[in-house]
Scaffold this active site. Structure first.
Site, PDB file in Angstrom:
ATOM      1  N   ASP B 324       0.856  -1.180   0.000  1.00  0.00           N
ATOM      2  CA  ASP B 324       0.000   0.000   0.000  1.00  0.00           C
ATOM      3  C   ASP B 324       0.886   1.221   0.000  1.00  0.00           C
ATOM      4  O   ASP B 324       1.907   1.237   0.663  1.00  0.00           O
ATOM      5  CB  ASP B 324      -0.860   0.029   1.272  1.00  0.00           C
ATOM      6  CG  ASP B 324      -2.063  -0.887   1.143  1.00  0.00           C
ATOM      7  OD1 ASP B 324      -2.613  -0.955   0.029  1.00  0.00           O
ATOM      8  OD2 ASP B 324      -2.419  -1.524   2.137  1.00  0.00           O
ATOM      9  N   GLU B 365      -5.057  15.571   7.296  1.00  0.00           N
ATOM     10  CA  GLU B 365      -5.073  16.345   6.049  1.00  0.00           C
ATOM     11  C   GLU B 365      -5.913  17.601   6.223  1.00  0.00           C
ATOM     12  O   GLU B 365      -5.501  18.707   5.855  1.00  0.00           O
ATOM     13  CB  GLU B 365      -5.661  15.510   4.912  1.00  0.00           C
ATOM     14  CG  GLU B 365      -4.756  14.382   4.508  1.00  0.00           C
ATOM     15  CD  GLU B 365      -5.495  13.296   3.730  1.00  0.00           C
ATOM     16  OE1 GLU B 365      -6.656  13.534   3.355  1.00  0.00           O
ATOM     17  OE2 GLU B 365      -4.901  12.236   3.526  1.00  0.00           O
ATOM     18  N   PHE B 392     -16.732  12.887   4.735  1.00  0.00           N
ATOM     19  CA  PHE B 392     -16.225  12.222   3.533  1.00  0.00           C
ATOM     20  C   PHE B 392     -16.876  10.848   3.430  1.00  0.00           C
ATOM     21  O   PHE B 392     -17.092  10.161   4.422  1.00  0.00           O
ATOM     22  CB  PHE B 392     -14.714  12.049   3.649  1.00  0.00           C
ATOM     23  CG  PHE B 392     -14.111  11.280   2.521  1.00  0.00           C
ATOM     24  CD1 PHE B 392     -13.711  11.939   1.356  1.00  0.00           C
ATOM     25  CD2 PHE B 392     -13.966   9.901   2.587  1.00  0.00           C
ATOM     26  CE1 PHE B 392     -13.157  11.237   0.306  1.00  0.00           C
ATOM     27  CE2 PHE B 392     -13.413   9.191   1.527  1.00  0.00           C
ATOM     28  CZ  PHE B 392     -13.015   9.861   0.390  1.00  0.00           C
ATOM     29  N   ALA B 394     -16.868   7.247   0.757  1.00  0.00           N
ATOM     30  CA  ALA B 394     -16.222   6.639  -0.402  1.00  0.00           C
ATOM     31  C   ALA B 394     -17.070   6.851  -1.658  1.00  0.00           C
ATOM     32  O   ALA B 394     -16.565   6.844  -2.773  1.00  0.00           O
ATOM     33  CB  ALA B 394     -16.020   5.158  -0.162  1.00  0.00           C
ATOM     34  N   ARG B 395     -18.390   7.042  -1.464  1.00  0.00           N
ATOM     35  CA  ARG B 395     -19.271   7.197  -2.613  1.00  0.00           C
ATOM     36  C   ARG B 395     -19.171   8.603  -3.220  1.00  0.00           C
ATOM     37  O   ARG B 395     -18.954   8.763  -4.411  1.00  0.00           O
ATOM     38  CB  ARG B 395     -20.718   6.922  -2.186  1.00  0.00           C
ATOM     39  CG  ARG B 395     -21.672   6.667  -3.336  1.00  0.00           C
ATOM     40  CD  ARG B 395     -23.071   6.386  -2.788  1.00  0.00           C
ATOM     41  NE  ARG B 395     -23.503   7.408  -1.844  1.00  0.00           N
ATOM     42  CZ  ARG B 395     -23.976   8.603  -2.226  1.00  0.00           C
ATOM     43  NH1 ARG B 395     -24.082   8.913  -3.499  1.00  0.00           N
ATOM     44  NH2 ARG B 395     -24.338   9.487  -1.317  1.00  0.00           N
ATOM     45  N   ARG B 397     -16.827  10.863  -2.395  1.00  0.00           N
ATOM     46  CA  ARG B 397     -15.404  11.210  -2.492  1.00  0.00           C
ATOM     47  C   ARG B 397     -15.157  12.707  -2.279  1.00  0.00           C
ATOM     48  O   ARG B 397     -14.308  13.315  -2.908  1.00  0.00           O
ATOM     49  CB  ARG B 397     -14.823  10.733  -3.829  1.00  0.00           C
ATOM     50  CG  ARG B 397     -14.670   9.214  -3.838  1.00  0.00           C
ATOM     51  CD  ARG B 397     -14.539   8.636  -5.205  1.00  0.00           C
ATOM     52  NE  ARG B 397     -13.379   9.100  -5.922  1.00  0.00           N
ATOM     53  CZ  ARG B 397     -13.386   9.490  -7.196  1.00  0.00           C
ATOM     54  NH1 ARG B 397     -14.514   9.490  -7.874  1.00  0.00           N
ATOM     55  NH2 ARG B 397     -12.292   9.882  -7.791  1.00  0.00           N
ATOM     56  N   MET B 398     -15.969  13.316  -1.427  1.00  0.00           N
ATOM     57  CA  MET B 398     -15.684  14.703  -1.039  1.00  0.00           C
ATOM     58  C   MET B 398     -16.250  14.966   0.342  1.00  0.00           C
ATOM     59  O   MET B 398     -17.063  14.199   0.854  1.00  0.00           O
ATOM     60  CB  MET B 398     -16.260  15.685  -2.061  1.00  0.00           C
ATOM     61  CG  MET B 398     -17.739  15.548  -2.278  1.00  0.00           C
ATOM     62  SD  MET B 398     -18.259  16.662  -3.593  1.00  0.00           S
ATOM     63  CE  MET B 398     -19.927  16.160  -3.802  1.00  0.00           C
ATOM     64  N   ASP B 538      -9.592  -6.722   3.124  1.00  0.00           N
ATOM     65  CA  ASP B 538      -8.287  -7.244   2.715  1.00  0.00           C
ATOM     66  C   ASP B 538      -8.190  -8.746   2.946  1.00  0.00           C
ATOM     67  O   ASP B 538      -7.276  -9.396   2.458  1.00  0.00           O
ATOM     68  CB  ASP B 538      -7.154  -6.585   3.528  1.00  0.00           C
ATOM     69  CG  ASP B 538      -6.860  -5.176   3.039  1.00  0.00           C
ATOM     70  OD1 ASP B 538      -7.169  -4.898   1.870  1.00  0.00           O
ATOM     71  OD2 ASP B 538      -6.342  -4.387   3.835  1.00  0.00           O
TER      72      ASP B 538
END
Lengths: 574, 696
Positions: B324, B365, B392, B394-395, B397-398, B538
């Site tokens: 990664d 961040e 935020f 994952a769908r 992405r903001m 994973d």
């Protein structure tokens, strides 16, 4: 002296020159590529396949290959045994010979079917022309072809191909390699004076007026396959020392080259199969170096002569005892090293009479089995040693050892170490120790005379006994002689039977192991080569292999060599 | 609020500080090993090692001929009893030294197991019954699926998943790391706890995930103790070879008496056994299992728990590493480095909007964006209380903030923002693409910022490549290991980072499913693949990989699928594991080569002297004084070489990142050629000493 060395150099130069030619031809044959002889041989082979019901497309597994091989060898052996036992009733028997004793016939059959041709008999007084041609001559082709088939199946497996079909390989080995070369060779020998006749012995009247029967027969065709197929069984008792088998220096050259041509070239054939001619030449170079070293040691020993005799003569003379003067020390030494190295077993001089260095070299050849080695099997052994070298040293680069991208794991180590490290000592040392334990007929009940019938005491007697079994187990067939091993000697039975065990074990156990090893390697998924992969086609690794061969292969027999030829050398004060 | 799960990983300390094994008492190791060396003389234990078993049998036979020198025929030489007795003693110690080597190697693991077992005391657990009441039960009665409650100060009674509560847990018992770890439910990563660790604040409700005796600590104890140690494939193959060699020499020796007698140079039974022991590969035979155990132990010292020796060995064979990007190649946190205005806005405006979009972002961040914006003079110009943070996902992405005056400020992946701006009927200007490309080419992650349909600019999040990582990849390449970087970044960014870090290949915009595809593709080419992972998604890839290393901070599913667990949760360690695996194999190969190469000298020491009657004394090239002294010297060397090599066997041969051929040349020179020469020198020296002492 210079002449002798020139003879040796010239012969070896011819051998090296032939290697790539014959090697690539054999590769074409076994890769089923087009060859010049196709138009003539295709129809012939088609008939053979049709008659015997062979499906040429069918590829065999290791077991199937081994089973077919064992079965066909068994059938051939039974057939030949019956010929021997019935030769009194069969044609082509001008000297009206009756059947040999059962144990001589058995030993001879086993000895020829295993490509060994160890002879506990004299050809001219034991076997009829029919037995020699249809029995021995037949096995000379098939046993050589069997060896070649094993060698090529092994190379196929090693390079990741399927093993092929035993019957097809057997057929093609004969039709495309052994037969064509034999025809050419036989004609050459005929032209150079080797007889080929079905007439009985020639009757001559000597100057003194006595009548002498001079044995002859269909020798030329027998002679060439004897050398080419690493068979070595002479038509006459004294083999290639006989003027009808090997009349002059030219025939001697042909026979020497014929002996070594196929085992040397097969290494090149591997190079074509593996698409790695560099590795082939490196391995070739390694074996050539050992071979050359052995030739030099032997030749110097013979040239230097026997110190005891030299002392009497007051001047150093080459050792010519047991040698044909037409060949001299150089050609005799070269022939002896070649015949023991290639597992041919033909002789043009009595190896028993060689000086200790020659005894050391010939015994070492039989122990190592890879100084070219037997027809097909020698090349396979060579690569088994490479695999063992990869296994022992390959771990040192920090990966599971692999050869040609195939991992060497438990199964491979079992098969490889078993066949080249264990079988050979067992078959040589155990019967050898038994024979030496009872040399003077301790067991008086079963064997009234001598149990073992060893003619020499001490170091040389030891060499003779071990040589007998080493020659049998390595499928060589030459002998130091001096053992009372021919019927009707009382000890003939012991030597016939005990040698038969060594012959069979030395032939078929390693063959089965080789085929299973090849099968197992061919089924492995290849590992791609990276910078972390140990390259086996480097001078370094080839040198490592030589070290492994000498340590694992030769050290086992170091005590024998020390107490046999080495002790003999010291006792002669050479 | 995390934009990337791996951001939770905090690399702890530098590489060297990590070699802290859990507290274990190492002082008694040697005392215990000496005792064990004798316990292992028990034939039932001894027979597991065929080479040393032959030596043990030989010892008994020589002991018998010491008691009665004429037992197997008339003895020769003066004082055969003394000579046979000396051989017996040396052989006995050869066996004991080999046992000692194994015992020392095992000792470390045992000591570690003891200290682990201490944490596994029987505790009282508060079991939550289905009706919600709490019952105090013994921790050994807990079963998978039970619910328990733990409060500050408790030992956690079993492995479990946090289902409620936030608390800090001290995991020093298993990781040796004293800083407590925060545990909370639902985060995939920080929600699993291990039995035997201690909760030091607040309280947690757990669902038990393991039955008694099958928990993580139990497995660890079994592993470090070597109870489940089965021989690895290479070890088995090597054992076969050593057994065959032993058998070969047995035949050689067994057939020697009639041969020697025939040439009138008979040898005594003790001399034969001495020759046998000298020839069989006792050096590697005695050290083989110690090497394997020590290899496992080295892994444990790196704070990695391997489920089997096979996995450790496989590390050496790995030809592809899948890594990664975040946390392995780059430091975990990307920091805002620059604002690039687009669409006619000024730098100041971009800073202002970026600040507004990040005030609720708690990720490193987000905080770095706030910091950078404040440095540029931006201030929060709205009422935080009436604003709402948008997390935020994952769908989408903001992430961003909905301001009180119906403004929607957003920051996120450039594509996502582009879509958002269009959906608010805003315009996309071409300078967005230029800014995006510029940041990507710098290897940074571009985040676009907008206020509703008004595009403001791009934030340059700078990725920091770990110092020294490039050199490590160079080493790996030299060893023939290919590295593939997986990242969620866009292609341009990924390629820049990949070339800066020096990885061989990369997969950009990767999903967890990509991992398993890459692994399968590599494996179909015959390669062995290693990877690290921590999330539940994973797990399939960890199971598919030949070497799967789960982070201890990861989920239970990941830990179960993997064949190694890194207690420090440091993915960079994968590289060290490759080295350890190779070192293990090299050590084994080197000592095998050494052991076999030794035979030449031993032959030359013994054969000429015991067969002196055959007149081959000239082969005694070492000029050893007497036959007795020659045999004793060879045997003493043979016995002493085992303890002399124990440190090497345990520590491992020094590994250098070289190509296979360079390694072969080096090791053949040291262990092959060295193995031929060393015994010649040593045997001669021992012979001189023996003669000086007048022993033989």
């Amino acid at each position: 002296m210079l002449q002798g060395w020139i003879q040796i150099t010239l012969t070896l130069a011819i051998v090296v020159a032939i290697t790539p030619l014959l090697g690539s031809y054999m590769a074409r044959v076994y890769l089923h590529q087009r060859t010049l002889l196709d138009p003539i041989l295709r129809p012939v082979e088609r008939v053979i396949y049709a008659l015997s019901g062979i499906n040429i497309q069918e590829s065999m597994t290791g077991w199937q290959y081994a089973r077919s091989l064992l079965l066909s060898n068994l059938v051939m052996a039974i057939l030949v045994y019956l010929i021997f036992m019935g030769q009194g009733f069969l044609p082509l028997n001008p000297t009206t010979l009756s059947a040999p004793t059962w144990d001589t016939a058995l030993h001879t059959t086993i000895s020829f079917v295993t490509n060994t041709n160890q002879q506990h008999y004299s050809g001219e007084t034991t076997f009829s022309y029919f037995s020699q041609m249809m029995g021995l001559g037949f096995l000379m082709f098939t046993s050589a072809a069997t060896g070649l088939a094993v060698g090529i199946a092994f190379i196929r497996g090693l390079t990741g191909r399927s093993l092929g079909n035993f019957y097809v390989d057997l057929t093609r080995s004969i039709t495309r390699i052994l037969l064509p070369l034999s025809i050419v060779g036989a004609v050459l020998l005929l032209m150079l004076g080797v007889p080929e006749t079905l007439d009985g012995a020639a009757i001559a009247t000597t100057l003194e007026g006595a009548t002498q029967a001079i044995a002859r027969g269909p020798v030329a065709h027998f002679e060439i396959i004897k050398e080419l197929g690493e068979n070595g069984g002479g038509f006459f008792a004294i083999n290639s020392a006989h003027p009808f088998e090997n009349p002059n220096a030219a025939t001697n050259l042909i026979e020497t080259v014929a002996m070594i041509a196929i085992p040397t070239s097969l290494i090149y054939t591997y190079g074509v199969f593996a698409n790695n001619r560099k590795q082939a030449w490196l391995v070739y170079g390694m074996v050539f170096a050992i071979y050359l070293g052995f030739v030099i040691i032997t030749a110097i020993g013979e040239y230097g002569g026997n110190p005891t005799i030299n002392a009497l003569l007051g001047t150093p003379q080459p050792n010519l005892e047991g040698k044909e003067v037409r060949f001299g020390w150089a050609q005799s030494a070269l022939f002896a090293v070649t015949t023991t190295g290639t597992m041919c077993g033909a002789v043009n001089a009595l190896i028993d009479s060689f000086m200790p260095p020659g005894g050391f070299v010939t015994l070492s050849n039989l122990f190592l089995q890879i100084v070219w080695g037997g027809q097909g099997t020698g090349t396979a052994y060579l690569f088994v040693y490479l695999i063992l070298a990869v296994f022992v040293t390959g771990l040192m680069v920090g990966r599971t050892p692999e050869f040609l991208g195939r991992k060497i794991e438990k199964r491979e180590v079992v098969l490889a170490s078993f066949m080249v490290l264990l079988v050979h000592p067992i078959l040589i040392l155990i019967p050898g120790a038994i024979a030496l334990q009872f040399p003077l007929g301790v067991n008086a009940l079963a064997f009234p005379d001598q149990f073992a019938g060893i003619s020499n005491p001490g170091f040389h007697g030891l060499s003779q006994v071990i040589y007998e079994y080493a020659s049998a187990a390595a499928n060589n067939g030459s002998g130091l002689e001096g053992l009372a091993d021919s019927q009707p000697a009382a000890t003939g039975l012991w030597w016939n039977l005990s040698a038969s065990v060594a012959l069979l074990g030395g032939r078929y156990i390693p063959i089965i192991a080789l085929l299973l090893l090849a099968d197992s390697l061919s089924r492995k998924q290849p590992v791609p080569e990276t910078a972390g992969t140990l390259r086996t086609d480097t001078p370094l690794f080839t040198g490592v292999t030589a070290g492994v061969i000498l340590i694992l292969g030769a050290l086992t027999f170091f005590p024998i060599l020390a107490l046999g030829p080495i002790a003999e050398a010291f006792s002669l004060g050479g | 609020m995390t934009s990337n799960p791996s951001d939770l990983r905090q690399p702890r300390g530098s590489r060297n500080q990590r070699r802290h094994t859990p507290k274990a008492n190492m002082s008694g190791i040697y005392r215990r090993a000496i005792r064990d060396a004798f316990v292992k003389l028990n034939p039932r234990v001894a027979i597991r090692n065929p080479v040393m078993f032959v030596v043990w049998i030989g010892t008994i036979v020589t002991a018998l001929v010491t008691l009665d020198p004429n037992l197997f025929g008339t003895a020769q030489g003066e004082n055969p009893r003394l000579f046979n007795g000396l051989i017996t003693i040396i052989l006995f110690f050869t066996v004991v030294f080999a046992n000692f080597a194994e015992a020392v190697a095992e000792g470390r693991g045992k000591a570690q197991a003891d200290s682990l077992r201490a944490t596994k005391s029987d505790t009282v657990a508060r079991k939550v019954l289905p009706d919600g009441t709490i019952q105090e039960v013994s921790s050994t009665t807990l079963r998978q699926g039970d619910t328990v409650k733990v409060i500050a100060g408790d030992l956690i009674p079993a492995d479990g998943e946090v289902i409620q509560g936030v608390a800090s847990v001290d995991e020093a018992a298993i990781t040796g790391e004293s800083a407590p770890v925060l545990k909370q439910p639902g985060t995939d990563i920080a929600s699993s706890v291990t039995g035997g660790t201690r909760i030091i604040s607040d309280e947690l409700t757990l669902r038990v995930t393991s039955d008694p005796g099958k928990g993580f600590i139990d497995r660890m104890i079994a592993l470090v103790e070597g109870a489940e140690r089965s021989k690895t494939p290479n070890e088995i193959a090597l054992t076969v070879l050593l057994a065959v060699l032993t058998l070969v020499f047995l035949i050689v020796i067994a057939t020697l008496p009639p041969i020697a007698t025939y040439v009138q140079a008979p040898v005594s039974i003790a001399a034969l056994i001495a020759l046998l022991v000298a020839l069989i590969p006792t050096t590697i035979g005695g050290l083989l299992s110690a090497i394997g155990i020590a290899g496992m132990d080295r892994v444990a010292q790196f704070n990695v728990v391997a489920t089997s020796g096979r996995a450790v060995e496989a590390c050496g064979d790995v030809s592809t590493l899948i890594l990664d990007k975040t946390g392995t190649i780059t430091l975990g946190n990307r920091l805002a480095d620059e604002f690039i205005p687009v669409n006619g806005h000024s730098l100041q405006e971009v800073a202002q909007v970026s600040l507004a979009a990040s005030v609720f972002d708690e990720t490193p961040e987000g905080k770095s964006i706030v910091r950078l914006a404040q440095q540029l003079g931006a201030t929060v110009d709205f009422d935080r209380a009436s604003a709402e943070g948008i997390e935020f996902s994952a769908r989408t992405r903001m992430s961003g903030t909905d301001l009180p005056n119906d403004r929607e400020v957003r920051k996120g992946a450039v594509d996502a923002i582009r879509g958002f701006v269009r959906s608010r009927s805003g315009a996309i200007t071409p300078d967005l693409d230029q800014a995006y490309e510029k940041v990507s080419r710098l290897g940074g992650t571009p985040l676009a910022v907008c206020d509703g349909g008004d595009l403001y600019g791009v934030i340059y999040l700078k990725d920091i490549i770990k110092p020294g990582i490039r050199e490590r990849f160079d080493q790996l390449r030299r060893m023939g290991v290919r590295t593939i970087m997986l990242t969620g970044d866009n292609r341009i960014t990924a390629s820049v980072i990949a070339s800066e870090a020096g990885v061989d290949d990369f997969i950009a915009e990767a999903t967890p499913e990509d991992k398993i595809d890459v692994i399968r593709a590599e494996q179909s080419k015959g390669k062995l693949v290693a990877m690290t992972g921590d999330g539940t998604n994973d797990a399939p890839a960890l199971a598919q990989a030949n070497v799967g290393v789960a982070m201890n901070s990861g989920t239970q599913a990941a830990k179960e699928a993997a064949n190694m667990v890194d207690l420090d949760s440091d993915p960079t360690k994968l590289i060290d594991l490759v080295t350890i695996g190779k070192q293990l194999l090299i050590t084994r190969g080197a000592l095998t080569t050494f052991s076999i190469a030794n035979d030449i000298a031993k032959y030359f020491a013994i054969i000429p002297t015991i067969f002196a009657a055959a007149g081959i004394g000239a082969l005694n090239i070492m000029r050893l004084s007497t036959p007795q002294s020659a045999i004793l010297s060879a045997l003493i060397y043979n016995a002493l070489i085992i303890p002399a090599l124990i440190p090497l066997a345990l520590r491992g041969v020094q590994f250098r990142p070289l190509t296979a051929n360079q390694l072969l040349r080096r090791n053949i020179f040291i262990y092959g050629i060295g193995g031929v020469i060393a015994p010649f020198v040593a045997v001669k020296l021992i012979d001189i000493i023996i003669s000086a002492v007048g022993l033989a």
